[in-house]
Motif scaffolding. Structure first.
Motif, PDB file in Angstrom:
ATOM      1  N   VAL A   1       9.595 -36.781-100.176  1.00 39.22           N
ATOM      2  CA  VAL A   1       9.071 -38.389 -99.550  1.00 39.22           C
ATOM      3  C   VAL A   1      10.222 -39.538-100.818  1.00 39.22           C
ATOM      4  O   VAL A   1       9.896 -39.788-101.266  1.00 39.22           O
TER       5      VAL A   1
ATOM      6  N   ASP B   1      12.357 -43.195-100.854  1.00 34.76           N
ATOM      7  CA  ASP B   1      11.855 -44.412-100.205  1.00 34.76           C
ATOM      8  C   ASP B   1      13.309 -45.499 -99.921  1.00 34.76           C
ATOM      9  O   ASP B   1      14.624 -44.691-100.320  1.00 34.76           O
ATOM     10  N   ARG B   2      13.237 -46.203 -99.578  1.00 27.82           N
ATOM     11  CA  ARG B   2      14.531 -47.368 -99.147  1.00 27.82           C
ATOM     12  C   ARG B   2      16.095 -47.204-100.684  1.00 27.82           C
ATOM     13  O   ARG B   2      16.954 -47.092-100.232  1.00 27.82           O
TER      14      ARG B   2
ATOM     15  N   PHE C   1       0.921 -43.179 -94.584  1.00 29.62           N
ATOM     16  CA  PHE C   1       2.852 -43.372 -94.031  1.00 29.62           C
ATOM     17  C   PHE C   1       2.465 -42.818 -92.374  1.00 29.62           C
ATOM     18  O   PHE C   1       2.577 -41.593 -92.481  1.00 29.62           O
TER      19      PHE C   1
ATOM     20  N   VAL D   1       5.077 -42.170 -89.933  1.00 30.00           N
ATOM     21  CA  VAL D   1       6.429 -42.117 -89.467  1.00 30.00           C
ATOM     22  C   VAL D   1       6.647 -40.941 -88.669  1.00 30.00           C
ATOM     23  O   VAL D   1       5.611 -40.270 -87.880  1.00 30.00           O
TER      24      VAL D   1
ATOM     25  N   GLN E   1      12.801 -39.024 -89.218  1.00 32.73           N
ATOM     26  CA  GLN E   1      12.615 -39.269 -90.572  1.00 32.73           C
ATOM     27  C   GLN E   1      12.605 -38.654 -91.435  1.00 32.73           C
ATOM     28  O   GLN E   1      12.440 -37.813 -92.273  1.00 32.73           O
TER      29      GLN E   1
ATOM     30  N   ARG F   1      12.048 -40.376 -94.949  1.00 34.57           N
ATOM     31  CA  ARG F   1      13.225 -41.397 -95.886  1.00 34.57           C
ATOM     32  C   ARG F   1      12.315 -42.285 -95.250  1.00 34.57           C
ATOM     33  O   ARG F   1      11.869 -42.265 -93.744  1.00 34.57           O
ATOM     34  N   LEU F   2      11.376 -43.134 -95.900  1.00 37.43           N
ATOM     35  CA  LEU F   2      10.376 -44.073 -95.906  1.00 37.43           C
ATOM     36  C   LEU F   2      11.893 -45.985 -95.275  1.00 37.43           C
ATOM     37  O   LEU F   2      12.674 -45.803 -96.121  1.00 37.43           O
ATOM     38  N   ASP F   3      11.411 -46.619 -94.828  1.00 37.74           N
ATOM     39  CA  ASP F   3      12.008 -47.919 -94.369  1.00 37.74           C
ATOM     40  C   ASP F   3      11.293 -48.781 -95.158  1.00 37.74           C
ATOM     41  O   ASP F   3      11.671 -49.762 -94.486  1.00 37.74           O
TER      42      ASP F   3
END
Length: 171
Positions: free
Chosen positions: A20, A22-23, A71, A73, A77, A106-108
């Protein structure tokens, strides 16, 4: 595959692990322990877990991520399951033998807080913390990780290489 210890009943399953990010590209790892096996100490591991009957890798990834982190998603993603491995470890009162795939998420957001509200009872006991790690710190890390070769294989995996990791007897 090397010889399995005959220490506990064996439980075979398929599982998904998640890198995982993050941005900013930081990687989420859980600080983990097994209360039934204090000799193992603590380690840092990728989120993830076993596949339920009829689940795809993607559906398992989405479910496990929501349960363990809160989370939510979309499948868009998720990266492809391009790291494949077979591993064995002790957990509670069984020896797990897992065929695992690892994929990226991929997190926003930047290093969002983890919400463990939907964790299973044993996960609440096992996870003692979390941290967002810069990739170079994982690569240079002297900590114990699951998968054990995470520091060595993470850069290749993130570069898009296909990885077929040999069997790992982790514990």
């Amino acid at each position: 595959m090397s010889e399995l210890p005959r220490d506990l009943p064996v439980w075979e399953r398929r599982a998904v692990r998640l890198v995982v990010r993050d941005r900013a590209g930081l990687v989420l790892l859980f600080h983990t322990r097994d209360p039934d096996h204090p000799r193992l100490g603590t380690w840092w591991e990728l989120p993830g877990g076993g596949m339920d009957p009829g689940e795809t890798f993607a559906r398992t990834a989405l479910r496990e991520l929501r349960e363990e982190t809160g989370f939510v998603v979309t499948a868009a993603q998720l990266g492809p399951p391009s790291w494949r491995r077979r591993a064995s470890f002790v957990h509670r009162q069984s020896r797990h033998v897992q065929d695992e795939v690892v994929l990226t998420v991929r997190l926003d957001a930047d290093a969002p807080d983890v919400d463990g509200t939907d964790r299973l009872d044993y996960e609440v006991e096992d996870y003692v913390g979390f941290r967002w790690w810069p990739v170079p710190e994982i690569v240079a890390g002297r900590e114990r990780f699951y998968p054990g070769r995470l520091p060595e294989l993470l850069p290749s995996f993130l570069a898009g290489e296909e990885i077929d990791e040999p069997f790992e007897l982790w514990s």
